[in-house]
Design an enzyme around this catalytic site. Structure first.
Site, PDB file in Angstrom:
ATOM      1  N   VAL A  49       0.841  -1.207   0.000  1.00 30.07           N
ATOM      2  CA  VAL A  49       0.000   0.000   0.000  1.00 30.07           C
ATOM      3  C   VAL A  49       0.876   1.258   0.000  1.00 30.07           C
ATOM      4  O   VAL A  49       0.568   2.243  -0.689  1.00 30.07           O
ATOM      5  CB  VAL A  49      -0.981  -0.004   1.203  1.00 30.07           C
ATOM      6  CG1 VAL A  49      -1.897   1.211   1.155  1.00 30.07           C
ATOM      7  CG2 VAL A  49      -1.806  -1.280   1.214  1.00 30.07           C
TER       8      VAL A  49
ATOM      9  N   GLY B 260      -0.960 -11.333  -3.831  1.00 30.27           N
ATOM     10  CA  GLY B 260      -0.643 -10.340  -2.812  1.00 30.27           C
ATOM     11  C   GLY B 260      -1.830  -9.807  -2.035  1.00 30.27           C
ATOM     12  O   GLY B 260      -1.693  -8.844  -1.292  1.00 30.27           O
TER      13      GLY B 260
ATOM     14  N   ILE C 238     -13.258   1.068  -1.649  1.00 27.52           N
ATOM     15  CA  ILE C 238     -14.675   1.458  -1.514  1.00 27.52           C
ATOM     16  C   ILE C 238     -14.807   2.480  -0.376  1.00 27.52           C
ATOM     17  O   ILE C 238     -14.412   2.190   0.749  1.00 27.52           O
ATOM     18  CB  ILE C 238     -15.564   0.228  -1.174  1.00 27.52           C
ATOM     19  CG1 ILE C 238     -15.408  -0.866  -2.231  1.00 27.52           C
ATOM     20  CG2 ILE C 238     -17.023   0.639  -1.027  1.00 27.52           C
ATOM     21  CD1 ILE C 238     -16.113  -2.172  -1.878  1.00 27.52           C
TER      22      ILE C 238
ATOM     23  N   ASP D   9     -10.125 -11.742   9.618  1.00 23.52           N
ATOM     24  CA  ASP D   9      -9.927 -10.477   8.901  1.00 23.52           C
ATOM     25  C   ASP D   9     -11.287  -9.801   8.651  1.00 23.52           C
ATOM     26  O   ASP D   9     -11.459  -8.603   8.932  1.00 23.52           O
ATOM     27  CB  ASP D   9      -9.207 -10.766   7.571  1.00 23.52           C
ATOM     28  CG  ASP D   9      -9.027  -9.530   6.723  1.00 23.52           C
ATOM     29  OD1 ASP D   9      -8.063  -8.784   6.972  1.00 23.52           O
ATOM     30  OD2 ASP D   9      -9.845  -9.292   5.812  1.00 23.52           O
TER      31      ASP D   9
ATOM     32  N   GLY E 103      -5.402  -4.537  -2.480  1.00 23.10           N
ATOM     33  CA  GLY E 103      -4.480  -4.223  -3.571  1.00 23.10           C
ATOM     34  C   GLY E 103      -3.864  -2.851  -3.402  1.00 23.10           C
ATOM     35  O   GLY E 103      -4.383  -2.001  -2.675  1.00 23.10           O
TER      36      GLY E 103
ATOM     37  N   GLU F 135      -3.499 -12.200   3.660  1.00 23.06           N
ATOM     38  CA  GLU F 135      -2.693 -11.699   4.777  1.00 23.06           C
ATOM     39  C   GLU F 135      -1.383 -12.490   4.867  1.00 23.06           C
ATOM     40  O   GLU F 135      -1.303 -13.629   4.376  1.00 23.06           O
ATOM     41  CB  GLU F 135      -3.453 -11.882   6.101  1.00 23.06           C
ATOM     42  CG  GLU F 135      -4.715 -11.069   6.209  1.00 23.06           C
ATOM     43  CD  GLU F 135      -4.448  -9.594   6.071  1.00 23.06           C
ATOM     44  OE1 GLU F 135      -3.752  -9.014   6.908  1.00 23.06           O
ATOM     45  OE2 GLU F 135      -4.935  -9.002   5.094  1.00 23.06           O
TER      46      GLU F 135
ATOM     47  N   LYS G 218     -12.972  -6.136  10.214  1.00 23.30           N
ATOM     48  CA  LYS G 218     -13.581  -5.080   9.391  1.00 23.30           C
ATOM     49  C   LYS G 218     -15.041  -4.857   9.791  1.00 23.30           C
ATOM     50  O   LYS G 218     -15.519  -3.719   9.833  1.00 23.30           O
ATOM     51  CB  LYS G 218     -13.468  -5.457   7.916  1.00 23.30           C
ATOM     52  CG  LYS G 218     -12.024  -5.484   7.425  1.00 23.30           C
ATOM     53  CD  LYS G 218     -11.929  -6.172   6.075  1.00 23.30           C
ATOM     54  CE  LYS G 218     -10.504  -6.232   5.564  1.00 23.30           C
ATOM     55  NZ  LYS G 218     -10.369  -7.151   4.421  1.00 23.30           N
TER      56      LYS G 218
ATOM     57  N   GLU H  13     -10.050   5.350   6.390  1.00 22.57           N
ATOM     58  CA  GLU H  13     -10.891   4.845   5.292  1.00 22.57           C
ATOM     59  C   GLU H  13     -10.354   3.535   4.703  1.00 22.57           C
ATOM     60  O   GLU H  13     -11.112   2.633   4.355  1.00 22.57           O
ATOM     61  CB  GLU H  13     -10.965   5.923   4.190  1.00 22.57           C
ATOM     62  CG  GLU H  13     -11.777   5.543   2.981  1.00 22.57           C
ATOM     63  CD  GLU H  13     -13.250   5.348   3.302  1.00 22.57           C
ATOM     64  OE1 GLU H  13     -13.938   6.340   3.520  1.00 22.57           O
ATOM     65  OE2 GLU H  13     -13.699   4.180   3.332  1.00 22.57           O
TER      66      GLU H  13
ATOM     67  N   GLY I  82     -10.738  -1.673   1.128  1.00 21.46           N
ATOM     68  CA  GLY I  82      -9.820  -1.043   0.166  1.00 21.46           C
ATOM     69  C   GLY I  82     -10.354   0.233  -0.434  1.00 21.46           C
ATOM     70  O   GLY I  82     -10.559   1.225   0.260  1.00 21.46           O
TER      71      GLY I  82
HETATM   72  N1  HSE Z   1      -6.387 -10.003   3.202  1.00 22.09           N
HETATM   73  C1  HSE Z   1      -7.313  -8.953   2.978  1.00 22.09           C
HETATM   74  C2  HSE Z   1      -8.407  -9.456   2.051  1.00 22.09           C
HETATM   75  C3  HSE Z   1      -6.605  -7.753   2.396  1.00 22.09           C
HETATM   76  O1  HSE Z   1      -8.221 -10.518   1.422  1.00 22.09           O
HETATM   77  O2  HSE Z   1      -9.462  -8.833   1.949  1.00 22.09           O
HETATM   78  C4  HSE Z   1      -7.405  -6.496   2.398  1.00 22.09           C
HETATM   79  O3  HSE Z   1      -7.803  -6.111   3.682  1.00 22.09           O
END
Ligand code: HSE
Length: 422
Positions: free
Chosen positions: A16, A187, A136, A201, A302, A190, A205, A129, A134
């Site tokens: 990033v 990529g 959005i 993950d 990404g 995680e 979120k 944000e 990502g």
């Molecule tokens: N590993 C996370 C995913 C990366 O696959 O959504 C973005 O937060």
């Protein structure tokens, strides 16, 4: 229009971070024109200054965080990720009255409210944000565009890796393991991909979005989490035959009493808006009392999509368009829902004729059978199986019935039980 020079200290120059450097270089003139801000990096913290980073000015690299945080920058951008040392860096920057922008979902999920409070106390801004979905702009939507709504629910595909895996399994017949390897190579998984596959993950979120949407702090471990590890090619195929797509779905629902939060694999009818979200894309359905249902869709991971979100925070804060956040001291109550829904059940069996006794036990527990199929394994490494779609049934009734079926001795292994979304 007059132009203000604005200095960024960057902590971390991975996927990033490099995306941000590239995007600032590419769109510097556009940002000057749109916001009257000229962005420039002062120093960039890296672990290994010798590593190849195309487009990054090597003279700006340092291995000393202090040189980034206290070198005359106006804002610190934290893209190191993880809990420590990121938390220490951010706290240090805030106490030096620097605005902070971060993409750090793990830290936000663990400590978001405390960090927002620390920023408010110092009268500096704190942008995050990029921590969810990502590119959005979902954080901005909840804080701004939807601020006049009571948010009733949030339902989303918040993990690109799981969505990519399930898409590949369904469209190309590849195994979960193979699809995960590809996601790692691309990529977006995680560093520890169990966080993706086991649902943590997406849970981080969901917690961040829910604290924003429902206006308060949630306790740690407030999300019920179930991963996609046990989903097999047979499940994907059986779901497809019956008109469903399997997705990892994150769902938060609020009523007057409490909030319930869940991340789990679900069968979605093919005409559900989330069913057509493919590959590593993310999507969120938000339901507000005024706006009704609103749908966001796009790249959730990404380099450049995440950099786009980081840059939106930077520009908004630098151009002083953002009000200081009001932190609610409220602690949100959570509850587990015992919802009524249809269920998909897969039973590994010795003999497919076990379908009779399995159906009878389900019926005895008031779990109606809508569809049932018995299949012989295609190869000796697999099990014969019985698959069932139930009628609307309570989670409790299904749980009790499954316990009885396990005790009856007809099974050769563990049952897979997935909920079906309406
Ligand atoms: N590993 C996370 C995913 C990366 O696959 O959504 C973005 O937060």
């Amino acid at each position: 229009m007059s132009v203000r020079h604005y200095k960024l200290g960057l902590l971390g120059c991975g996927t990033v971070g490099q995306g941000l450097v590239e995007l600032v270089a590419r769109n510097r003139a556009l940002i000057r024109e749109r916001a009257g801000i000229d962005l420039r990096f002062t120093q960039i913290l890296v672990r290994d200054p010798g590593k190849k980073r195309p487009g990054v000015d090597y003279d700006l690299l340092t291995t000393h965080p202090e040189k980034v945080i206290n070198n005359g920058c106006d804002m610190v951008v934290e893209l190191v990720g993880g809990l420590e040392p990121a938390r220490t860096f951010i706290r240090h920057a805030l106490s030096n009255r620097k605005h902070v922008v971060t993409a750090n979902k793990a830290l936000l999920a663990a400590d978001g409210m405390a960090l927002l409070r620390a920023a408010a106390e110092q009268r500096v801004q704190f942008g995050f944000e990029a921590s969810v979905c990502g590119g959005i702009p979902i954080v901005r939507a909840l804080e701004g565009g939807l601020v006049g709504n009571h948010i009733e629910s949030i339902t989303g595909i918040l993990n690109g890796t799981c969505n990519y895996i399930l898409t590949r399994m369904s469209e190309a017949g590849v195994s979960l393991e193979e699809a995960l390897k590809k996601a790692q190579a691309e990529g977006f998984a995680e560093a520890d991909p169990t966080l993706d596959v086991d649902g943590y993950d997406a849970a981080q979120k969901l917690k961040i979005l829910s604290e924003l949407a429902f206006g308060g702090a949630l306790p740690p471990d407030s999300v019920e989490v179930e991963g996609i590890r046990n989903i097999t090619a047979e499940d994907v195929e059986a779901a497809r035959k019956w008109g469903y797509t399997i997705k990892q779905v994150a769902h938060a629902q609020s009523d007057t009493q409490a909030v319930s939060l869940r991340v789990h694999p679900v069968l979605l009818p093919n005409n559900h808006p989330l069913a057509s979200v493919r590959d590593e894309n993310n999507a969120v359905l938000v339901k507000g009392d005024a706006v009704g249902e609103i749908f966001f869709h796009g790249k959730g991971a990404g380099s450049l999509p995440s950099a786009s979100a980081v840059l939106s925070d930077i520009v908004e804060i630098a151009s002083r368009r953002r009000a200081f956040p009001r932190i609610s001291g409220r602690a949100l109550e959570t509850s587990k829902r015992n919802t009524e829904c249809q269920h998909y059940l897969r039973f590994p069996v010795e003999e497919p004729s076990a379908i009779g006794s399995i159906s009878a036990i389900l019926e005895k527990h008031h779990v109606g059978v809508a569809r049932a199929a018995a299949s012989w394994a295609k190869n000796p490494a697999m099990n014969n199986r019985v698959t069932i779609l139930t009628l609307l049934s309570s989670e409790g009734a299904v749980r009790d019935a499954l316990r009885c079926i396990s005790d009856s001795g007809v099974l050769k292994g563990n049952v897979t039980s997935l909920k079906i979304a309406a």
